[in-house]
Design an enzyme around this catalytic site. Sequence first.
Site, mmCIF file in Angstrom:
data_model
loop_
_atom_site.group_PDB
_atom_site.id
_atom_site.type_symbol
_atom_site.label_atom_id
_atom_site.label_comp_id
_atom_site.label_asym_id
_atom_site.label_seq_id
_atom_site.Cartn_x
_atom_site.Cartn_y
_atom_site.Cartn_z
ATOM 1 N N PRO A 130 -3.481 -34.127 7.111
ATOM 2 C CA PRO A 130 -3.137 -35.351 7.765
ATOM 3 C C PRO A 130 -4.522 -36.346 7.938
ATOM 4 C CG PRO A 130 -4.238 -33.583 9.563
ATOM 5 C CD PRO A 130 -4.214 -32.981 7.941
ATOM 6 N N LYS A 155 -2.968 -32.745 -1.406
ATOM 7 C CA LYS A 155 -2.531 -34.286 -1.032
ATOM 8 C C LYS A 155 -3.132 -34.695 0.209
ATOM 9 C CE LYS A 155 1.051 -36.002 1.149
ATOM 10 N NZ LYS A 155 0.237 -36.905 1.746
ATOM 11 N N SER A 207 2.072 -32.696 11.677
ATOM 12 C CA SER A 207 3.147 -32.724 12.748
ATOM 13 C C SER A 207 4.031 -31.483 12.884
ATOM 14 C CB SER A 207 3.931 -33.871 12.963
ATOM 15 O OG SER A 207 4.486 -34.061 11.692
ATOM 16 N N GLU A 228 -0.516 -25.379 10.156
ATOM 17 C CA GLU A 228 -1.439 -25.914 11.240
ATOM 18 C C GLU A 228 -0.713 -27.117 11.869
ATOM 19 O OE1 GLU A 228 -3.859 -23.902 12.523
ATOM 20 O OE2 GLU A 228 -3.879 -22.594 11.054
HETATM 21 P P1 NAD Z 1 2.486 -35.759 9.600
HETATM 22 O O1 NAD Z 1 3.018 -34.686 9.649
HETATM 23 O O2 NAD Z 1 3.105 -37.166 9.710
HETATM 24 O O3 NAD Z 1 1.449 -35.846 8.088
HETATM 25 C C1 NAD Z 1 0.981 -34.758 7.662
HETATM 26 C C2 NAD Z 1 0.787 -34.874 6.068
HETATM 27 O O4 NAD Z 1 2.107 -34.611 5.572
HETATM 28 C C3 NAD Z 1 0.347 -36.370 5.381
HETATM 29 O O5 NAD Z 1 -0.278 -35.776 4.248
HETATM 30 C C4 NAD Z 1 1.700 -36.830 5.168
HETATM 31 O O6 NAD Z 1 1.802 -37.819 4.101
HETATM 32 C C5 NAD Z 1 2.581 -35.747 4.746
HETATM 33 N N1 NAD Z 1 4.159 -35.784 5.049
HETATM 34 C C6 NAD Z 1 4.766 -36.578 5.693
HETATM 35 N N2 NAD Z 1 5.973 -36.251 5.620
HETATM 36 C C7 NAD Z 1 6.000 -35.425 4.535
HETATM 37 C C8 NAD Z 1 7.200 -34.616 4.387
HETATM 38 N N3 NAD Z 1 8.581 -34.816 4.290
HETATM 39 N N4 NAD Z 1 7.160 -33.754 3.113
HETATM 40 C C9 NAD Z 1 5.725 -33.243 2.889
HETATM 41 N N5 NAD Z 1 4.710 -33.796 3.465
HETATM 42 C C10 NAD Z 1 4.931 -34.992 4.067
HETATM 43 O O7 NAD Z 1 0.871 -35.904 10.548
HETATM 44 P P2 NAD Z 1 -0.252 -36.863 10.860
HETATM 45 O O8 NAD Z 1 0.561 -37.973 11.667
HETATM 46 O O9 NAD Z 1 -0.747 -37.164 9.631
HETATM 47 O O10 NAD Z 1 -1.083 -36.090 11.606
HETATM 48 C C11 NAD Z 1 -0.917 -35.824 13.126
HETATM 49 C C12 NAD Z 1 -0.120 -34.476 13.370
HETATM 50 O O11 NAD Z 1 -1.074 -33.485 12.872
HETATM 51 C C13 NAD Z 1 -0.184 -34.256 14.961
HETATM 52 O O12 NAD Z 1 0.966 -33.640 15.266
HETATM 53 C C14 NAD Z 1 -1.291 -33.256 15.123
HETATM 54 O O13 NAD Z 1 -1.286 -32.516 16.066
HETATM 55 C C15 NAD Z 1 -1.364 -32.329 13.806
HETATM 56 N N6 NAD Z 1 -2.588 -31.704 13.380
HETATM 57 C C16 NAD Z 1 -2.801 -30.407 13.561
HETATM 58 C C17 NAD Z 1 -4.175 -29.807 13.145
HETATM 59 C C18 NAD Z 1 -4.162 -28.267 13.373
HETATM 60 O O14 NAD Z 1 -5.186 -27.656 12.904
HETATM 61 N N7 NAD Z 1 -3.046 -27.583 13.775
HETATM 62 C C19 NAD Z 1 -5.240 -30.603 12.813
HETATM 63 C C20 NAD Z 1 -4.827 -31.743 12.955
HETATM 64 C C21 NAD Z 1 -3.807 -32.545 13.221
#
Ligand code: NAD
Length: 457
Positions: A130, A155, A207, A228
């Site tokens: 993320p 990625k 997410s 995560e």
């Molecule tokens: P996101 O889920 O929108 O994106 C995360 C990653 O997934 C990005 O690289 C994105 O390009 C990719 N992605 C998006 N759609 C996808 C798909 N259909 N298939 C595969 N990959 C895809 O999350 P975000 O907005 O970048 O980050 C915020 C979220 O991350 C929040 O929910 C937060 O709680 C979570 N987060 C968790 C941790 C942890 O350690 N548990 C740490 C940081 C953030």
Amino acid sequence: MAIEVNDKATGELIDRVEENDAAGVDAAVGRAMEAFRRSAWRRDSRLRQDVMRRWADAIEAAADKLVDSLLAETGKVRTECERELAFTVDALRFNSGITRLIAGSAHELPDGSAGHLIREPVGVAGFIVPWNWPLFLLFRDLAPALAAGVTAVVKPSPLTPLTTMRAVALAPAELPDSVVVIVNGGAEVGQALAGHLDVAAVSFTGSTAVGRLVATAAVQRFAKPMLELGGKGASLVFPDADLDRAIEAIMANAFITAGQMCMANSRVLVHRAIAAQVRDRLAERVAALHVGDPRDAATDLGAIISATQADGIQGYLDIARAEGSLLLGGQRLELGGGAFIQPAVISGDRIDARLRSEEIFGPVITVEPFDDEDEAYALANETQYGLGAAVWSNDVSRTWRAARALSFGTIWINRYNRTFAEVPSGGMKSSGMGRTRGFEGVHEFTELKHINVELGA
Ligand code: NAD
């Protein structure tokens, strides 16, 4: 196609990176597979130790430049970017140290044979990352995976690819070609990576909704997912707590990265006897926070990552406004070209369930009273998330009861959001699967193989 990366505080274009497509992902996985099969990487633990140690040194030496780059593409304040660099270096250093300690076990079996359990690296692993702590969250998982001997296709988020590309380019020349390959893009590229037939494990941080898609793509071909995901971090404050310390820690962890953090202390549950006092003290502190230019040392909270993210946060604040639970803050600020939100406090006895249990991912805390321990634990556990929670009390028996009653992967007692390369962490319920860090983080990227030897009469 190019991805345009902008400065989150000013909106200015910083750089363009080339966007990959499914064919690009396929080529990247092919190169990483070739590196796994042919290079010395998977077999030579001393090489891995040496490369990771020197990679940490190189990142540390370039920290100032990387901090600037991170600050621009994330919009968060400098002190957080500095911490992110330090955590990244530590992840590489710790895992370089355990590279040569990854061992199996041997057994004498009842039929007289010998059983050897050995850990083999899974092969090519995918890493989907993320935007909020992009460098550290990659290296938190990548460093143990490299210690295990995998090769990697990474990625980054299309919102924040630059610092990652710079840090990967700092790897020493002895890192064999294509052990770490970067692909750039959004959902389509992530999906192509998670679903690729030759990717044996997928580490995903992001997410919960996207994590579900990634896990489904991986599990369909029995690749190992390590997830995560989102969080709804809570502090439970009891009357016998050191309130000064509790308030200090809540303030430090509720508004970190403008609240856009999985571990953020977004929920404060307080015993009714001290609820009004804690709410008022927090409100006073929140009202004094300074939102604005992340490059200004006086700024506490920088930018929200995008206007879309800010709109989502505003939606939750509107729920609070409508029910009358918004105590202060929540105004949208238009400064420079970025999106900014004044930190907010929501408080009440029975605030809307969406505010209590969903991940707002913005500068918002909810303060709610409870009457007894059972109610405190039930309230904290009502969310689908289970990443981290803290208990504030000086009664050892109570803190132990709380730690056992709370369904969160990490429980802090009289502290909040401390994580260590040495100790595994991860989420319960919808906050994740598997554990990162520690030996457990290395084991996620290995297969355990039993070699059974007939020893004869
Ligand atoms: P996101 O889920 O929108 O994106 C995360 C990653 O997934 C990005 O690289 C994105 O390009 C990719 N992605 C998006 N759609 C996808 C798909 N259909 N298939 C595969 N990959 C895809 O999350 P975000 O907005 O970048 O980050 C915020 C979220 O991350 C929040 O929910 C937060 O709680 C979570 N987060 C968790 C941790 C942890 O350690 N548990 C740490 C940081 C953030």
